[in-house]
Write an enzyme that holds these catalytic residues in place. Structure first.
Site, PDB file in Angstrom:
ATOM      1  N   TYR A 184      -1.498  -0.998  10.580  1.00 26.57           N
ATOM      2  CA  TYR A 184      -1.620  -1.188   9.139  1.00 26.57           C
ATOM      3  C   TYR A 184      -0.360  -0.719   8.411  1.00 26.57           C
ATOM      4  CZ  TYR A 184      -3.719  -1.166   4.474  1.00 26.57           C
ATOM      5  OH  TYR A 184      -3.982  -1.398   3.143  1.00 26.57           O
ATOM      6  N   SER A 231       0.868  -1.183   0.000  1.00 24.96           N
ATOM      7  CA  SER A 231       0.000   0.000   0.000  1.00 24.96           C
ATOM      8  C   SER A 231       0.900   1.227   0.000  1.00 24.96           C
ATOM      9  CB  SER A 231      -0.873  -0.005   1.256  1.00 24.96           C
ATOM     10  OG  SER A 231      -1.484   1.256   1.461  1.00 24.96           O
TER      11      SER A 231
END
Length: 254
Positions: free
Chosen positions: A151, A138
């Site tokens: 995350y 990401s």
């Protein structure tokens, strides 16, 4: 020869789009997911992609589950040529008073789960001297986001994991690449939009537009666009692309 691909978390989002794209290329697709044992989830997938797609329960956090899944794929199809790690979870919490359970589940799923899958398939790929491994990272792997410590950490860890796998696999025709997208219009993002609509009382279209405008291109990345990139990377044409993280950022800086 027909290639055999394992896609973790392939029941939705980028994993599902990739399954669709690889089927078009003639690849044998095997999907593993926590909901892979749910008859309704399996029926829905088969209705969408066809019953030629193998689907089974897989918990990437559990070494025994990973070993059993990979062994079953190899026994049925004779090889594992491609691994695409798209299984992932997302939740928010600040560093202070961050719950252990949230941290553990995020790291265990997004990072350790990817490692366990790679560890399981690499001996097969090494023996056949050909393999393609894709990790879905990401843009959060490159930037810190407030209240997203678990995350961001899990996705950043995938970059280091990929570098090591690339080095160990290079002499055996195994590549490993990570892909770091910005906002992609997946079920997860749609749930964010729905939640913000409830919390703010604003029209859903307005919340959606905010996400779209966060990309300078003015549009969200589509799962099919990620799938097209993956299809190229796992082909013979992707042989020399390894130890790389590819940002699909729609010109955004984060």
């Amino acid at each position: 020869m027909t290639k055999v691909a394992i896609i973790t978390g392939g029941l939705s989002g980028m994993g599902l789009a990739t399954a669709q794209r690889l089927l078009v290329a003639g690849t044998t697709v095997c999907i593993g997911a926590r909901r892979g044992g749910d008859p309704k989830a399996v029926a829905d997938l088969h209705a969408r992609l066809g019953k030629q797609v193998d689907v089974a329960k897989l918990d990437v956090r559990d070494s025994a589950s990973v070993a059993e899944f990979v062994e079953n794929v190899a026994k049925k199809h004779g090889s594992v040529d491609i691994l695409i790690n798209t299984a992932g979870v997302y939740d928010e919490a600040p560093v202070i008073d961050h719950p252990d359970a949230l941290w553990d589940d995020t790291i265990d799923t997004n990072l350790t789960g990817s490692f366990k899958m790679i560890r399981a398939v690499m001996p097969l790929m090494k023996a056949q001297e050909w393999g393609r491994i894709i990790n879905l990272a990401s843009t959060a792997a490159h930037e810190g986001l407030e209240n997203n410590v678990a995350y961001c950490t899990s996705k950043a860890g995938l970059l280091g994991l990929g570098r090591c796998v690339s080095l160990e696999g290079a002499a055996y025709g195994i590549t490993c690449v990570s892909i770091s997208p910005t906002w992609v219009e997946t079920e997860m993002l749609k749930s964010f939009v729905d939640q913000e609509t409830i919390e703010t009382g604003l029209p859903r279209a307005e919340i959606q537009a905010r996400y779209e405008s966060s990309n300078p291109q003015g549009a969200l990345v589509q799962p099919s666009e990620i799938a097209e990139l993956i299809a190229f990377l796992v082909s013979d044409a992707g042989r020399a692309i390894t130890m790389e993280d590819i940002k699909v950022n729609a010109a955004t800086n984060w």
